[in-house]
Scaffold this active site. Structure first.
Site, PDB file in Angstrom:
ATOM      1  N   LEU A  30       0.853  -1.207   0.000  1.00 59.47           N
ATOM      2  CA  LEU A  30       0.000   0.000   0.000  1.00 59.47           C
ATOM      3  C   LEU A  30       0.879   1.243   0.000  1.00 59.47           C
ATOM      4  O   LEU A  30       1.918   1.281   0.660  1.00 59.47           O
ATOM      5  CB  LEU A  30      -0.880   0.012   1.247  1.00 59.47           C
ATOM      6  CG  LEU A  30      -1.904  -1.110   1.381  1.00 59.47           C
ATOM      7  CD1 LEU A  30      -2.563  -1.054   2.766  1.00 59.47           C
ATOM      8  CD2 LEU A  30      -2.953  -1.023   0.279  1.00 59.47           C
ATOM      9  N   CYS A  88       8.432   0.525  11.706  1.00 58.53           N
ATOM     10  CA  CYS A  88       7.465  -0.454  11.166  1.00 58.53           C
ATOM     11  C   CYS A  88       8.080  -1.825  10.948  1.00 58.53           C
ATOM     12  O   CYS A  88       7.393  -2.832  10.936  1.00 58.53           O
ATOM     13  CB  CYS A  88       6.924  -0.008   9.815  1.00 58.53           C
ATOM     14  SG  CYS A  88       6.933   1.715   9.487  1.00 58.53           S
ATOM     15  N   HIS A  99       0.699   7.202   9.792  1.00 59.51           N
ATOM     16  CA  HIS A  99       0.613   6.772  11.187  1.00 59.51           C
ATOM     17  C   HIS A  99       1.148   7.859  12.117  1.00 59.51           C
ATOM     18  O   HIS A  99       2.008   8.651  11.726  1.00 59.51           O
ATOM     19  CB  HIS A  99       1.456   5.504  11.403  1.00 59.51           C
ATOM     20  CG  HIS A  99       0.853   4.257  10.841  1.00 59.51           C
ATOM     21  ND1 HIS A  99       1.553   3.385  10.031  1.00 59.51           N
ATOM     22  CD2 HIS A  99      -0.372   3.704  10.988  1.00 59.51           C
ATOM     23  CE1 HIS A  99       0.777   2.365   9.702  1.00 59.51           C
ATOM     24  NE2 HIS A  99      -0.394   2.532  10.264  1.00 59.51           N
TER      25      HIS A  99
HETATM   26  C1  CIR Z   1       0.909   0.420   4.773  1.00 55.14           C
HETATM   27  O1  CIR Z   1       0.435   1.362   4.126  1.00 55.14           O
HETATM   28  O2  CIR Z   1       0.268  -0.159   5.636  1.00 55.14           O
HETATM   29  C2  CIR Z   1       2.316  -0.015   4.484  1.00 55.14           C
HETATM   30  N1  CIR Z   1       2.580   0.142   3.092  1.00 55.14           N
HETATM   31  C3  CIR Z   1       3.293   0.771   5.297  1.00 55.14           C
HETATM   32  C4  CIR Z   1       3.157   0.519   6.759  1.00 55.14           C
HETATM   33  C5  CIR Z   1       4.119   1.288   7.564  1.00 55.14           C
HETATM   34  N2  CIR Z   1       3.975   1.005   8.937  1.00 55.14           N
HETATM   35  C6  CIR Z   1       4.145   1.900   9.912  1.00 55.14           C
HETATM   36  O3  CIR Z   1       4.319   3.086   9.660  1.00 55.14           O
HETATM   37  N3  CIR Z   1       4.050   1.474  11.171  1.00 55.14           N
END
Ligand code: CIR
Length: 275
Positions: A38, A268, A181
């Site tokens: 995503l 993350c 986030h």
């Molecule tokens: C998302 O949009 O969920 C992933 N592509 C990226 C997640 C990043 N996670 C975070 O900031 N804790």
């Protein structure tokens, strides 16, 4: 497991609490499907080989900081599964399994639950609403949750009930709009010190903490991790790096160009634990 020592700052050279000091970390190998992760904006194709190299660099940084790293296998059915942080909130004596707001990510939780449940005395699950742990900043004094497109009031309320039942205070805040986030824009870099973007800190949510602002133009450096006596930050943000080194922090820079294309940062990519 011991709770935080509340009377020390965790600044370089001092002892620190469970919010900054850990013994282990869990990571997950990026799948080849990570190219379909995503993303809010298309900033170019993901180079999956480079992503794998950067992932190894990240694990090495964790080891250098003192972590015993457990690497989980890739989950190709879930393109964002390498961002393990979003699936669980790990505290010294409690793990809370999240319920991601991104429906394509919900299936990442069950495999992580299997990994974590043998390690924790207490395991709880968010079953209502949604919440991703990227929206949760743990300090030695409280747990901060930023409502966002991925985390809603219902999920946050359920988390608060669980945490309060285990003696953890929790405060609900707002993630700035257009920011994925809460922790995209801030990091706990010492027990009483939060690194933040101006746009997040300007709402006063970090009153009582020492706040360091990320230099203008380097907002993408706001997401980093304090792991024991090191800070692991993304490479390519010289002003932020210089500012932190000048304050006495020991920095490890890790290439993050590929995860950044799918909105992923330093925090993350791991769950950080006390085992
Ligand atoms: C998302 O949009 O969920 C992933 N592509 C990226 C997640 C990043 N996670 C975070 O900031 N804790």
């Amino acid at each position: 497991m011991k709770r935080a020592k509340l009377n020390n700052s965790g600044l370089p050279g001092t002892a620190a609490s469970y919010a900054t000091h850990f013994s282990a970390a869990i990571t997950r190998m990026p799948a080849h499907t990570a190219v379909d992760g995503l993303r809010a904006v298309n900033t170019g194709a993901v180079d999956i080989e480079l992503m794998a190299e950067q992932h190894i660099e990240y694990q090495q940084a964790l080891r250098q900081a003192g972590a015993i790293v457990t690497e989980l296998p890739a989950l190709p059915a879930y393109p964002d599964a390498q961002f393990v942080e979003d699936t669980a909130l790990c505290l010294p004596n409690l793990v809370v399994m999240m319920r991601p707001g991104a429906e394509t990510r919900r299936g990442e939780v069950a495999p992580m639950r299997e990994v974590l449940s043998p390690l924790f005395e207490n395991i709880a699950d968010i079953t209502d609403g949604c919440i991703e742990a990227g929206d949760i900043l743990t300090t030695p004094f409280e747990v901060l949750v930023g409502l966002s497109a991925r985390t809603n009031q219902t999920g946050a309320d359920q988390l608060r009930q669980i945490l309060n039942g285990h003696g953890y205070p929790m405060r609900i805040l707002k993630t700035p709009s257009d920011v994925l986030h809460f922790k995209t824009d801030c990091s706990l870099i010492a027990d009483q010190c939060i690194l933040s973007t101006q746009r997040l800190a300007s709402n006063g949510c970090f009153e009582g903490y020492q706040t360091l602002l990320v230099p203008t133009g380097e907002e993408a450096a706001a997401n980093m991790i304090r792991y024991n006596d090191h800070i692991i930050m993304p490479a390519g943000f010289p002003k932020t790096e210089t500012m932190l080194r000048a304050k006495g922090f020991t920095i490890i820079c890790v290439g993050n160009s590929e995860c950044a294309k799918i909105d992923g940062g330093m925090s993350c990519l791991s769950l950080r634990l006390w085992l």
